[in-house]
Design an enzyme around this catalytic site. Structure first.
Site, short mmCIF file in Angstrom:
data_model
loop_
_atom_site.label_atom_id
_atom_site.label_comp_id
_atom_site.label_asym_id
_atom_site.label_seq_id
_atom_site.Cartn_x
_atom_site.Cartn_y
_atom_site.Cartn_z
N TRP A 92 -36.81 -30.67 18.58
CA TRP A 92 -36.95 -30.90 17.14
C TRP A 92 -38.24 -31.65 16.83
CZ3 TRP A 92 -31.44 -32.79 15.32
CH2 TRP A 92 -30.56 -31.69 15.40
N THR A 101 -24.91 -34.13 -7.35
CA THR A 101 -26.09 -34.06 -6.48
C THR A 101 -26.85 -32.80 -6.88
OG1 THR A 101 -24.96 -32.75 -4.81
CG2 THR A 101 -24.89 -35.13 -4.55
N GLU A 157 -23.92 -39.73 -2.85
CA GLU A 157 -22.58 -39.89 -2.25
C GLU A 157 -22.33 -41.28 -1.69
OE1 GLU A 157 -24.57 -37.33 -1.82
OE2 GLU A 157 -23.50 -35.46 -1.43
N LYS A 205 -37.49 -26.58 14.40
CA LYS A 205 -37.01 -26.37 15.77
C LYS A 205 -38.06 -25.58 16.53
CE LYS A 205 -32.46 -26.45 13.84
NZ LYS A 205 -32.75 -26.14 12.44
P1 ADP Z 1 -30.56 -35.20 -3.97
O1 ADP Z 1 -30.05 -34.45 -2.77
O2 ADP Z 1 -30.01 -34.79 -5.25
O3 ADP Z 1 -32.03 -35.49 -3.95
P2 ADP Z 1 -29.91 -37.88 -3.30
O4 ADP Z 1 -30.76 -38.69 -4.17
O5 ADP Z 1 -28.52 -38.23 -3.10
O6 ADP Z 1 -29.85 -36.55 -3.89
O7 ADP Z 1 -30.66 -37.65 -1.92
C1 ADP Z 1 -30.27 -38.27 -0.76
C2 ADP Z 1 -31.18 -37.90 0.37
O8 ADP Z 1 -32.50 -38.37 0.12
C3 ADP Z 1 -30.80 -38.50 1.68
O9 ADP Z 1 -29.78 -37.77 2.30
C4 ADP Z 1 -32.11 -38.44 2.44
O10 ADP Z 1 -32.34 -37.18 3.00
C5 ADP Z 1 -33.13 -38.67 1.37
N1 ADP Z 1 -33.56 -40.07 1.35
C6 ADP Z 1 -33.17 -41.05 0.52
N2 ADP Z 1 -33.80 -42.20 0.79
C7 ADP Z 1 -34.63 -41.95 1.83
C8 ADP Z 1 -35.56 -42.73 2.60
N3 ADP Z 1 -35.81 -44.01 2.34
N4 ADP Z 1 -36.21 -42.12 3.61
C9 ADP Z 1 -35.99 -40.83 3.91
N5 ADP Z 1 -35.14 -40.04 3.22
C10 ADP Z 1 -34.47 -40.59 2.20
#
Ligand code: ADP
Length: 548
Positions: A444, A185, A330, A439
């Site tokens: 929120w 990640t 993950e 916040k």
């Molecule tokens: P990185 O943290 O490396 O960008 P990821 O691709 O695993 O890795 O990111 C996952 C995160 O992306 C999620 O936890 C979320 O916050 C955000 N995310 C993914 N898809 C969506 C979506 N459709 N809408 C809002 N947030 C999203």
């Protein structure tokens, strides 16, 4: 009593075997890194992947060894990927958009032995490799005519390495829990963390992905995965495509609007997947050149929240259905999808929009929960926020070589770090990443919700909302805007645009215009960097009036 059915380990080599046996002639089309369009088939990819396996075995690669790729989405990348996984080694997809220091950290942490690299990234690897002692060899994924004069020690040419090698090799035969892929990640907080997929998790994820409510992969589809294979396995398409015998179109190094349009049109693509910024680029190109994309029926958009304006543009101007997906590295990554139920679909389009902008419901195999900080479960009423927790056979239970060990709560759920609501229809909506939530006065404010409306203003190219310190309210939202080229700055019109669409107390205290909003390695707004850039910014509402 146990059932009497066969034990058939769920290993991903079977996916490509199946593709070769039953969909062997189906095409994989690539815009090659060298330039021309290259056509191959699942049968050819299968044969060449087995050659890769033999080469790796010849070089002493053992099950569990990490072999990395630094490569675009191409047919060759698929060969290498299956060639590594088929013999029980671990395919580590490196994200070339990471900073060199992060790549060095990741390669050393993974102890990669060999790196397969595309021509584009040879200079990047030249800078990184002197700091990576575990790497024994580099294979440049090109032919001898394009082999660059490189400073890389022990650089080999892919086509030369494969030439004359047998494609007879034994694949599989190991436990389905064997590690199969490694993807870090981006580590917006702390060091990057290694997500270690197993054959079983990827196989189950593939079955999930083939459903009509997810990727809907079938031999009738031509799928263009713009989302890179280094971004959570191209959201599973590099597995689900061959599993279903779908025709694949790989974009290689070019993901700009013009290049994507060209592929959609010339290859008659029916389905595609990418992050919102890629789609914005395509829409701009289509509009500027008065083009249509009639072959496309549906696009999957995920990775960050999908603004309403994007869903409407696809629907109203191009007749394309948008499916929003939420997930994480993950989670393999499928978590939820925004498929409307028949009842919601029957609503007038505008009324249904309330659900179209939500991230939706999980497929079978994914469990979701909302919890507060005390670990209590929160109601599914569409308004109560909670931390989104997830569980299932395709969800991480730990990170590679992580001292922290178990990362699950006592019920086996993984904390996504996302804050969300779930409504009575079961639709989940991400309101923020926990670390980005604003916040204000003990309540929120969802930065994502404001951003998604703000970006719909015709003059706005990108919008981000961050919290700025405020003496009375703790934090107040600030709207950061990158205008489209040639547009002029007028704070008030962007605030007016939000009136009536968000609660009054959510209204940003200020608008800041910037030349650039930074994007991270997976194409999302990098809020950490944005906050850093604006660290000296002070809210006008927070500055005490001077006494004259
Ligand atoms: P990185 O943290 O490396 O960008 P990821 O691709 O695993 O890795 O990111 C996952 C995160 O992306 C999620 O936890 C979320 O916050 C955000 N995310 C993914 N898809 C969506 C979506 N459709 N809408 C809002 N947030 C999203």
């Amino acid at each position: 009593m146990l059932g009497l059915m066969q034990d058939w380990p769920l290993t991903v080599d079977r996916i490509l075997d199946h593709a070769k046996n039953w969909h062997g002639h189906r095409e994989v089309v690539t815009r090659s890194v060298e330039g021309p369009i290259v056509r191959t088939t699942y049968a050819e990819i299968h044969s060449r992947a087995r050659k890769v396996s033999n080469v790796l075995k010849e070089w002493g690669v053992k099950p569990g060894d990490r072999i990395a790729t630094l490569a675009w989405n191409t047919g060759k990348h698929m060969e290498v990927w299956y060639g590594i996984m088929g013999i029980g080694a671990v395919c580590h997809t490196l994200n070339p958009r990471l900073f060199p220091e992060q790549l060095i950290y990741i390669i050393n942490h993974a102890e990669d032995r060999i790196i397969f690299v595309d021509l584009t990234f040879v200079p990047l690897l030249e800078a990184v490799l002197p700091h990576c002692p575990s790497v024994e060899r580099v294979v440049v994924m090109t032919d001898e005519w394009h082999m660059p004069a490189t400073k890389l020690p022990k650089a080999e040419c892919y086509e030369q390495v494969l030439s004359g090698v047998s494609d007879e090799v034994v694949w599989g035969g190991f436990d389905e829990h064997t590690a199969c892929g490694l993807c870090y990640t981006s580590g917006t907080t702390g060091n990057p963390k290694g997500v270690l997929y197993s054959h079983r998790s990827n196989f189950i994820h593939t079955l999930m992905g083939m459903q009509s409510t997810v990727l809907g992969a079938s031999p009738k589809e031509t799928i263009l995965p713009v989302v890179p294979m280094f971004h959570a396995n191209a959201w599973g398409i590099a597995f689900a495509g061959p599993a279903a015998g779908a025709r694949l179109v790989m974009p290689g190094a070019r993901m700009d609007g013009a290049a994507i349009y060209e592929l959609i049109e010339s290859e008659q693509v029916t389905f595609s997947a990418a992050v919102p910024t890629v789609w914005q680029g395509l829409l701009t190109h289509l509009r500027e050149n008065n083009l249509k994309i009639p072959s496309i029926k549906k696009v999957l958009i995920g990775g960050s929240a999908v603004p309403e304006s994007l869903i409407r543009a696809f629907h109203d101007e191009f007749g394309v259905e948008v499916l929003q997906g939420w997930g994480m590295t993950e989670t393999s990554p499928i978590g939820t999808l925004s498929n409307l139920t028949p009842e919601l679909e029957a609503l007038p389009y505008d009324e249904g929009m309330k659900w179209r902008i939500k991230q939706g419901i999980p497929p079978l195999g994914v469990e979701l929960k909302l919890k507060n900080y005390a670990g209590q479960e929160m109601p599914h009423d569409g308004t109560t926020y909670g931390r989104l927790m997830i569980k299932g056979p395709t969800i991480s239970k730990g990170y590679f070589k992580d001292e922290g060990g178990d990362i699950l709560d006592h019920e086996g759920f993984f904390d996504t770090g996302d804050v969300s609501t779930i409504d009575e229809q079961g639709f989940m909506q991400i309101t923020d990443r926990a670390k980005d939530v604003i916040k204000s006065g003990g309540e929120w404010i969802s930065s994502i919700e404001i951003e998604n409306i703000a970006v719909g203003h015709p003059k706005v190219e990108l919008a981000a909302v961050i919290g700025a310190a405020h003496p009375k309210w703790d934090e107040r939202p600030v709207l950061v805007i990158k205008l489209k080229p040639g547009e002029t700055e007028d704070k008030q019109e962007h605030l007016d645009f939000l009136v009536g669409k968000i609660a009054k107390w959510w209204m940003p205290d200020d608008v800041v215009f910037v030349d650039d909003i930074p994007l991270g390695a997976t194409g999302k707004i990098d809020k950490k960097l944005l906050r850093e850039r604006l660290k000296d910014y002070q809210l006008p509402t927070a500055i005490a009036p001077s006494r004259g």
